[in-house]
Design an enzyme around this catalytic site. Structure first.
Site, PDB file in Angstrom:
ATOM      1  CE  LYS A  11      90.722  43.294 121.041  1.00 23.05           C
ATOM      2  NZ  LYS A  11      89.317  43.796 120.898  1.00 23.05           N
ATOM      3  CE1 TYR A  51      90.500  48.983 121.343  1.00 19.47           C
ATOM      4  CE2 TYR A  51      91.656  48.387 123.353  1.00 19.47           C
ATOM      5  CZ  TYR A  51      91.194  48.058 122.089  1.00 19.47           C
ATOM      6  OH  TYR A  51      91.427  46.807 121.571  1.00 19.47           O
ATOM      7  CG  PHE A  59      81.923  49.448 124.473  1.00 14.73           C
ATOM      8  CD1 PHE A  59      83.289  49.495 124.202  1.00 14.73           C
ATOM      9  CD2 PHE A  59      81.039  49.916 123.502  1.00 14.73           C
ATOM     10  CE1 PHE A  59      83.769  50.006 123.007  1.00 14.73           C
ATOM     11  CE2 PHE A  59      81.516  50.439 122.296  1.00 14.73           C
ATOM     12  CZ  PHE A  59      82.877  50.479 122.056  1.00 14.73           C
ATOM     13  NE  ARG A  87      88.752  45.710 111.062  1.00 12.88           N
ATOM     14  CZ  ARG A  87      88.326  46.256 112.213  1.00 12.88           C
ATOM     15  NH1 ARG A  87      89.205  46.739 113.103  1.00 12.88           N
ATOM     16  NH2 ARG A  87      87.061  46.319 112.498  1.00 12.88           N
ATOM     17  CB  THR A  93      83.196  44.287 116.116  1.00 14.98           C
ATOM     18  OG1 THR A  93      83.862  45.167 115.200  1.00 14.98           O
ATOM     19  CG2 THR A  93      83.548  44.668 117.542  1.00 14.98           C
ATOM     20  NE  ARG A 104      87.536  40.781 116.460  1.00 16.38           N
ATOM     21  CZ  ARG A 104      87.548  42.064 116.125  1.00 16.38           C
ATOM     22  NH1 ARG A 104      86.881  42.486 115.066  1.00 16.38           N
ATOM     23  NH2 ARG A 104      88.224  42.931 116.858  1.00 16.38           N
ATOM     24  CG  ASN A 114      86.519  41.520 119.929  1.00 18.44           C
ATOM     25  OD1 ASN A 114      87.555  41.710 120.560  1.00 18.44           O
ATOM     26  ND2 ASN A 114      85.911  42.462 119.238  1.00 18.44           N
ATOM     27  CG  HIS A 117      93.395  45.932 117.836  1.00 17.00           C
ATOM     28  ND1 HIS A 117      92.369  46.844 117.889  1.00 17.00           N
ATOM     29  CD2 HIS A 117      94.403  46.520 117.132  1.00 17.00           C
ATOM     30  CE1 HIS A 117      92.744  47.952 117.253  1.00 17.00           C
ATOM     31  NE2 HIS A 117      93.973  47.783 116.793  1.00 17.00           N
ATOM     32  CD  GLU A 128      95.531  50.760 116.288  1.00  9.59           C
ATOM     33  OE1 GLU A 128      94.405  51.276 116.410  1.00  9.59           O
ATOM     34  OE2 GLU A 128      95.727  49.689 115.677  1.00  9.59           O
TER      35      GLU A 128
HETATM   36  N1  UDP Z   1      83.559  46.611 121.999  1.00 10.67           N
HETATM   37  C1  UDP Z   1      82.627  46.292 122.988  1.00 10.67           C
HETATM   38  N2  UDP Z   1      81.302  46.512 122.737  1.00 10.67           N
HETATM   39  C2  UDP Z   1      80.851  47.045 121.563  1.00 10.67           C
HETATM   40  C3  UDP Z   1      81.799  47.379 120.577  1.00 10.67           C
HETATM   41  C4  UDP Z   1      83.139  47.153 120.822  1.00 10.67           C
HETATM   42  O1  UDP Z   1      83.001  45.822 124.054  1.00 10.67           O
HETATM   43  O2  UDP Z   1      79.636  47.231 121.404  1.00 10.67           O
HETATM   44  C5  UDP Z   1      84.993  46.384 122.248  1.00 10.67           C
HETATM   45  C6  UDP Z   1      85.524  45.173 121.473  1.00 10.67           C
HETATM   46  O3  UDP Z   1      86.529  44.530 122.254  1.00 10.67           O
HETATM   47  C7  UDP Z   1      86.104  45.838 120.242  1.00 10.67           C
HETATM   48  C8  UDP Z   1      86.702  47.113 120.846  1.00 10.67           C
HETATM   49  O4  UDP Z   1      85.748  47.512 121.823  1.00 10.67           O
HETATM   50  O5  UDP Z   1      87.058  45.021 119.589  1.00 10.67           O
HETATM   51  C9  UDP Z   1      86.929  48.233 119.850  1.00 10.67           C
HETATM   52  O6  UDP Z   1      85.714  48.474 119.155  1.00 10.67           O
HETATM   53  P1  UDP Z   1      85.708  48.715 117.584  1.00 10.67           P
HETATM   54  O7  UDP Z   1      84.345  49.220 117.228  1.00 10.67           O
HETATM   55  O8  UDP Z   1      86.874  49.544 117.190  1.00 10.67           O
HETATM   56  O9  UDP Z   1      85.824  47.232 116.993  1.00 10.67           O
HETATM   57  P2  UDP Z   1      87.025  46.507 116.222  1.00 10.67           P
HETATM   58  O10 UDP Z   1      87.727  47.552 115.401  1.00 10.67           O
HETATM   59  O11 UDP Z   1      87.930  45.905 117.286  1.00 10.67           O
HETATM   60  O12 UDP Z   1      86.365  45.454 115.388  1.00 10.67           O
HETATM   61 MG    MG Z   2      88.481  49.390 115.898  1.00  8.00          MG
END
Ligand code: UDP
Ligand code: MG
Length: 139
Positions: A11, A51, A59, A87, A93, A104, A114, A117, A128
């Site tokens: 990112k 997204y 958010f 993952r 996250t 992360r 973070n 992705h 994707e």
């Molecule tokens: N995100 C955020 N606030 C939150 C949760 C997610 O800004 O409370 C952002 C963060 O960059 C995250 C992305 O939204 O990676 C997608 O969220 P997801 O829950 O899919 O998390 P990921 O799969 O990336 O771990």
């Molecule tokens: Mg996700």
């Protein structure tokens, strides 16, 4: 798409801070082969589509702003059990909850910014990857 592939983005914060090489090295060291990779900048529309599942979350606006503010590195990765293993490699996250040694934990600043992705299912990995590499002969 076979179940041995996943999709990642380094990112904008990772690129800004100069972590690109270090993160790619960790990805390779963990046994992932890079099948396709490019540096690109997402438009607002790209980020809103990518997204879309989060469009009603509080958010969402910040997420789109963040993901479009500079270049990203998008890549398709190959390894047995790629989605799940990647993952694990990236960690939770929220970097405060991410395990020691995860990408992360090492490189993310906050739950919003973070660093990376990682796709959450084989189906989303295919969607994707196609989003960023449509028309490429990689599948
Ligand atoms: N995100 C955020 N606030 C939150 C949760 C997610 O800004 O409370 C952002 C963060 O960059 C995250 C992305 O939204 O990676 C997608 O969220 P997801 O829950 O899919 O998390 P990921 O799969 O990336 O771990
Ligand atoms: Mg996700």
């Amino acid at each position: 798409m076979a179940t041995n592939r996943t999709f990642t983005m380094l990112k904008p914060d990772s690129i800004e801070k100069g972590y690109t090489g270090a993160i790619l090295e960790k990805i390779n060291a963990a046994g992932f082969k890079i099948v396709a990779m490019k540096m690109t900048q997402m438009t607002k529309r790209d980020a809103e589509n990518f997204y879309a599942i989060h469009k009603d979350r509080p958010f969402f606006g910040e997420l789109v702003e963040y993901m479009t503010r500079g270049p990203i590195v998008a890549a398709v990765l190959e390894k047995d059990n790629a989605v799940e293993d990647f993952r694990v490699l990236i960690g939770a996250t929220n970097p405060e909850e991410a395990a020691e040694g995860t990408i992360r934990k090492l490189y993310a600043a906050s739950i919003g910014e973070n660093a990376v992705h990682g796709s959450d299912s084989d189906e989303n990995a295919a969607i994707e990857s196609a989003f960023h590499f449509a028309g490429r002969e990689i599948f």
